[in-house]
Design an enzyme around this catalytic site. Structure first.
Site, short mmCIF file in Angstrom:
data_model
loop_
_atom_site.label_atom_id
_atom_site.label_comp_id
_atom_site.label_asym_id
_atom_site.label_seq_id
_atom_site.Cartn_x
_atom_site.Cartn_y
_atom_site.Cartn_z
N GLY A 11 7.80 -31.75 9.82
CA GLY A 11 8.60 -32.23 10.94
C GLY A 11 8.83 -31.20 12.02
O GLY A 11 9.74 -31.36 12.85
N SER A 12 7.99 -30.15 12.08
CA SER A 12 8.25 -29.12 13.10
C SER A 12 8.03 -29.68 14.51
O SER A 12 8.69 -29.24 15.46
CB SER A 12 7.37 -27.89 12.86
OG SER A 12 6.01 -28.17 13.11
N ASN A 13 7.13 -30.62 14.67
CA ASN A 13 6.93 -31.21 16.00
C ASN A 13 8.04 -32.19 16.36
O ASN A 13 8.44 -32.27 17.53
CB ASN A 13 5.55 -31.88 16.09
CG ASN A 13 4.47 -30.83 16.19
OD1 ASN A 13 4.28 -30.25 17.26
ND2 ASN A 13 3.79 -30.54 15.08
N ARG A 93 -1.38 -41.38 7.92
CA ARG A 93 -1.95 -42.67 7.51
C ARG A 93 -2.69 -43.29 8.69
O ARG A 93 -2.25 -43.16 9.84
CB ARG A 93 -0.86 -43.65 7.10
CG ARG A 93 -0.29 -43.35 5.75
CD ARG A 93 0.88 -44.22 5.42
NE ARG A 93 1.43 -43.77 4.16
CZ ARG A 93 1.03 -44.19 2.96
NH1 ARG A 93 0.15 -45.15 2.86
NH2 ARG A 93 1.54 -43.68 1.87
N ASN A 109 -0.57 -40.08 19.42
CA ASN A 109 -0.76 -39.24 18.24
C ASN A 109 -1.00 -37.80 18.66
O ASN A 109 -1.66 -37.53 19.66
CB ASN A 109 -1.98 -39.74 17.45
CG ASN A 109 -2.25 -38.91 16.21
OD1 ASN A 109 -1.33 -38.63 15.42
ND2 ASN A 109 -3.50 -38.50 16.02
N HIS A 111 -2.78 -34.34 17.47
CA HIS A 111 -3.85 -33.91 16.55
C HIS A 111 -4.13 -32.42 16.76
O HIS A 111 -4.25 -31.97 17.91
CB HIS A 111 -5.12 -34.73 16.81
CG HIS A 111 -6.20 -34.41 15.82
ND1 HIS A 111 -6.23 -34.94 14.54
CD2 HIS A 111 -7.27 -33.59 15.91
CE1 HIS A 111 -7.27 -34.47 13.89
NE2 HIS A 111 -7.92 -33.64 14.69
C1 GAR Z 1 0.63 -31.18 13.07
O1 GAR Z 1 -0.15 -30.02 13.14
C2 GAR Z 1 -0.15 -32.39 13.57
O2 GAR Z 1 -1.02 -32.07 14.62
C3 GAR Z 1 -0.91 -32.76 12.32
O3 GAR Z 1 0.04 -32.62 11.29
C4 GAR Z 1 0.91 -31.55 11.60
C5 GAR Z 1 2.34 -31.99 11.38
O4 GAR Z 1 3.20 -30.89 11.38
N1 GAR Z 1 -1.42 -34.09 12.41
C6 GAR Z 1 -2.61 -34.44 11.91
O5 GAR Z 1 -3.33 -33.68 11.32
C7 GAR Z 1 -2.97 -35.90 12.14
N2 GAR Z 1 -4.33 -36.11 11.76
P1 GAR Z 1 4.76 -31.11 11.47
O6 GAR Z 1 5.15 -32.07 10.34
O7 GAR Z 1 5.34 -29.75 11.23
O8 GAR Z 1 5.10 -31.66 12.81
#
Ligand code: GAR
Length: 192
Positions: A11-13, A93, A109, A111
């Site tokens: 959940g850092s984003n 998912r 999304n 990525h």
């Molecule tokens: C992020 O790096 C995002 O880009 C990636 O998961 C991470 C979530 O980090 N998403 C994917 O790979 C989607 N295919 P977070 O939970 O710390 O935000």
């Protein structure tokens, strides 16, 4: 603009978005709620910290996609928040046509690569093993074409000689934490 965030992990984003909202950097966007398909996901712990609803929704029996009763539960839970924008921030998912139709044109999304390079899982590892010198992150509209929807914005990260996979991951995440709030603020300003 009412924003809901879906995530499966740390959940850092989501935290970067919530921090940006708290410090007035999201313009007219407001984070209305957080959702996860994993009851133990770090993203759900952000709810109480930021005074935002955080909900686990049972995704059903499938491991990598949202389909059937699980998809219906997610659609109903999100719809109750009347979102103008659905942000996938580490939601691991594949979304199916029912969900995409329910929030048509309103799903973005994040990525961790410069799409169309390195779609799919472990994008940072893919870039590292391929030996590229520049990678980064992308925010794009979500369509049935996984990681293939129209690109909204990207940020580049250079791989320097001293980098390791771990340092590259840290650089990409920090680029994401800047890019995602800036895109959400821009979409709010544009009235998406
Ligand atoms: C992020 O790096 C995002 O880009 C990636 O998961 C991470 C979530 O980090 N998403 C994917 O790979 C989607 N295919 P977070 O939970 O710390 O935000």
């Amino acid at each position: 603009m009412r924003v809901v965030i879906l995530g499966s992990g740390r959940g850092s984003n989501a935290e970067a978005l919530l921090e940006a909202g708290r410090s007035g950097r999201l313009g007219g966007a407001r984070i209305a709620a957080l959702f996860s398909d994993r009851a133990d996901a770090g993203i759900l712990a952000l709810g109480p910290r930021f005074g935002v609803g955080a909900h686990f929704v049972d995704p059903g029996p499938f491991r990598t996609k949202l389909e059937g009763a699980g998809e219906e539960r997610f659609i109903a839970a999100l719809a109750a928040e009347r979102p103008d924008l659905v942000v996938l921030a580490g939601f691991m998912r594949v979304l199916k046509p029912g969900f995409l139709a329910a929030f048509a044109g309103r799903i973005v999304n994040l990525h961790p690569s410069l799409l169309p390079s390195f779609p799919g899982l472990d994008a940072i590892g893919q870039a590292w093993r391929r030996g590229v010198k520049v990678t980064g992150c992308t925010v794009h509209h979500v369509t049935p074409d996984v990681d293939g929807g129209p690109i909204i914005d990207q940020a580049a990260v250079r791989i320097e000689p001293g980098d390791t996979l771990a340092s590259l991951e840290a650089k990409v995440h920090s680029a994401e934490h800047a890019l995602l709030p800036s895109v959400v603020a821009r979409l709010a300003a544009e009235g998406t």
